[in-house]
Design an enzyme around this catalytic site. Structure first.
Site, short mmCIF file in Angstrom:
data_model
loop_
_atom_site.label_atom_id
_atom_site.label_comp_id
_atom_site.label_asym_id
_atom_site.label_seq_id
_atom_site.Cartn_x
_atom_site.Cartn_y
_atom_site.Cartn_z
N GLY A 230 7.33 -10.06 22.72
CA GLY A 230 7.30 -9.08 21.64
C GLY A 230 5.89 -8.65 21.34
N GLY A 231 5.76 -7.82 20.29
CA GLY A 231 4.44 -7.33 19.92
C GLY A 231 3.51 -8.46 19.51
N GLY B 163 3.48 -11.50 20.76
CA GLY B 163 3.04 -12.24 21.94
C GLY B 163 4.22 -12.72 22.76
N ASP C 100 12.02 -8.05 8.05
CA ASP C 100 12.54 -7.62 9.35
C ASP C 100 13.95 -8.17 9.57
OD1 ASP C 100 12.31 -6.09 11.64
OD2 ASP C 100 11.34 -7.67 12.81
#
Length: 419
Positions: free
Chosen positions: A142-143, A145, A259
């Site tokens: 993911g963004g 890592g 989220d």
């Protein structure tokens, strides 16, 4: 079918919300009044009063913690963002702190009784657990890592979240540590456990519980060939609502997940839901100091984002409530929040589904994999009615997550009576 309500004021999609908002408002006011005094005795007293209400809602901890991987472990972007806490017109209900967290907390159910957040790991332990970050152990990306499956020396299976080196910034070290310390204090049956962390040089690593059986989104897509019944979906919604309620109301300081989405909800082999990925989580405003929101850059996932947060950059717990409303629609329709390949009027799933609900055509939006029975139709309408409250464009008009738990349990009780 029952459950339809005529609405009076506008919501996000231009559809009026239900008069039941009055019950949400009165509940919130009552809660605020109850929590107006200060001190440890107030917290303890409030905890006891709430315990009676929720006593029947909890299930015993699971005894199975060795679960397969899920992509949800790697779905977040940044761990935190620069923010400040400020006052605004929005009011937030009083909270029960300190000893109250015991109501929603559950004992650690790891085979090895590893205490959540208690460990500051060494690099040697992490490299041993992941076989030196072997590609064969990679389970997510993911963004934030990369995520690896690991096994600690005591046999505990873990997911190791390793931040991208490019994300390292000395100015963020303090925020990283404060976030980890906050998350290390939360423990609930329906939250993925945070076991510990490592911050050394340019390495930032978080070690969390390893869960089985895929994400909710994968199950809605029938990745294993099995269809989730509507009863199971209702149970999952209740689990998620409990988890968010705990974060908002029963932690030492309220936490906004930021989220909430189907790919961040992991399911155990018994289909118990665990909310994962705190990469966007933020500490909420300190209400006791008169603060009402956190001013911060927007983080989250398209389709689930609170429009008022997008507009004002003011983050409150009601942003999680909005995301939960979108999730409820996703659960009953089986569709993703945005379906770009659909006809124009069906591309935004919540808008389409809630419009059909207002037109007394709710049954047409039920996941086609589910039976169109009277019982399913009843549950569908009740859940869509709650979703409509949650996605109201004005955060003050949205229910609290505590109220969402109450409504969902009322639906379950009604279904049991019908059967």
């Amino acid at each position: 079918m029952s459950g339809r309500r005529k609405n009076s004021s506008g919501d996000l999609f231009g559809y009026p919300p239900s008069p039941s908002h009055s019950s949400y408002s009165s509940s919130s006011k009552s809660s605020s009044a109850t929590n107006s005094t200060s001190g440890r005795s107030r917290v303890t007293g409030a905890a006891r009063s709430v315990a009676g209400v929720f006593a029947a809602c909890f299930s015993p901890p699971e005894d199975d913690t060795n679960h397969p991987s899920s992509s949800a472990y790697g779905s977040s972007d940044a761990f935190s963002s620069t923010s400040d806490v400020s006052g605004a017109s929005d009011s937030t209900e009083g909270r029960r702190r300190g000893t109250a967290r015991g109501i929603y907390a559950t004992r650690n159910d790891s085979t090895h009784m590893r205490e959540p957040g208690s460990t500051k790991f060494t690099m040697a332990e992490i490299t041993t657990a992941t076989k030196n970050f072997s590609p064969a152990h990679k389970i997510g990306q993911g963004g934030f890592g990369t995520v690896y499956k690991g096994q600690l020396r005591d046999g505990t299976l873990v997911a190791v979240k390793r931040a991208k080196k490019s994300m390292y910034d000395k100015n963020l070290v303090g925020e990283f540590l404060s976030e980890v310390q906050a998350l290390s204090k939360v423990e609930h049956l329906n939250l993925v456990k945070c076991y510990g962390f490592l911050q050394h040089g340019d390495e930032r690593i978080i070690v969390v519980e390893y869960i089985a059986n895929g994400t909710l989104r994968e199950h809605l897509d029938c990745f294993n060939g099995n269809v989730l019944s509507l009863a199971s979906r209702l149970d999952i919604a209740i689990d998620v609502a409990h988890a968010i309620t705990y974060l908002h109301t029963y932690t030492d300081h309220p936490i906004i997940h930021r989220d909430i989405k189907s790919s961040n909800i992991l399911l155990t082999e018994k289909l118990r839901a665990k909310v994962a990925d705190f990469g966007f989580a933020r500490l909420a405003a300190d209400v006791e100091s008169g603060q009402t929101h956190v001013s911060t850059q927007v983080k989250g996932t398209a389709g689930y984002l609170d429009p008022e947060y997008l507009k004002t950059y003011q983050l409150t717990e009601k942003s999680d409530v909005y995301s939960f409303g979108i999730l409820l629609v996703e659960i009953v329709t089986g569709r993703r929040p945005v379906e770009s390949k659909r006809e124009l009027e069906e591309r935004v799933t919540a808008r389409w589904a809630l419009k059909k609900f207002k037109e007394d055509l709710a049954i047409t939006v039920l996941d086609p994999k589910l039976e169109r029975s009277d019982a399913n139709g009843f549950v569908l309408e009740k859940i869509l009615d709650l979703a409509l409250q949650c996605v109201n464009s004005h955060r003050k008009s949205r229910p609290t997550m505590r109220r969402c738990v109450e409504v969902l349990w009322e639906i379950r009780k009604d279904v049991q009576l019908l059967n």
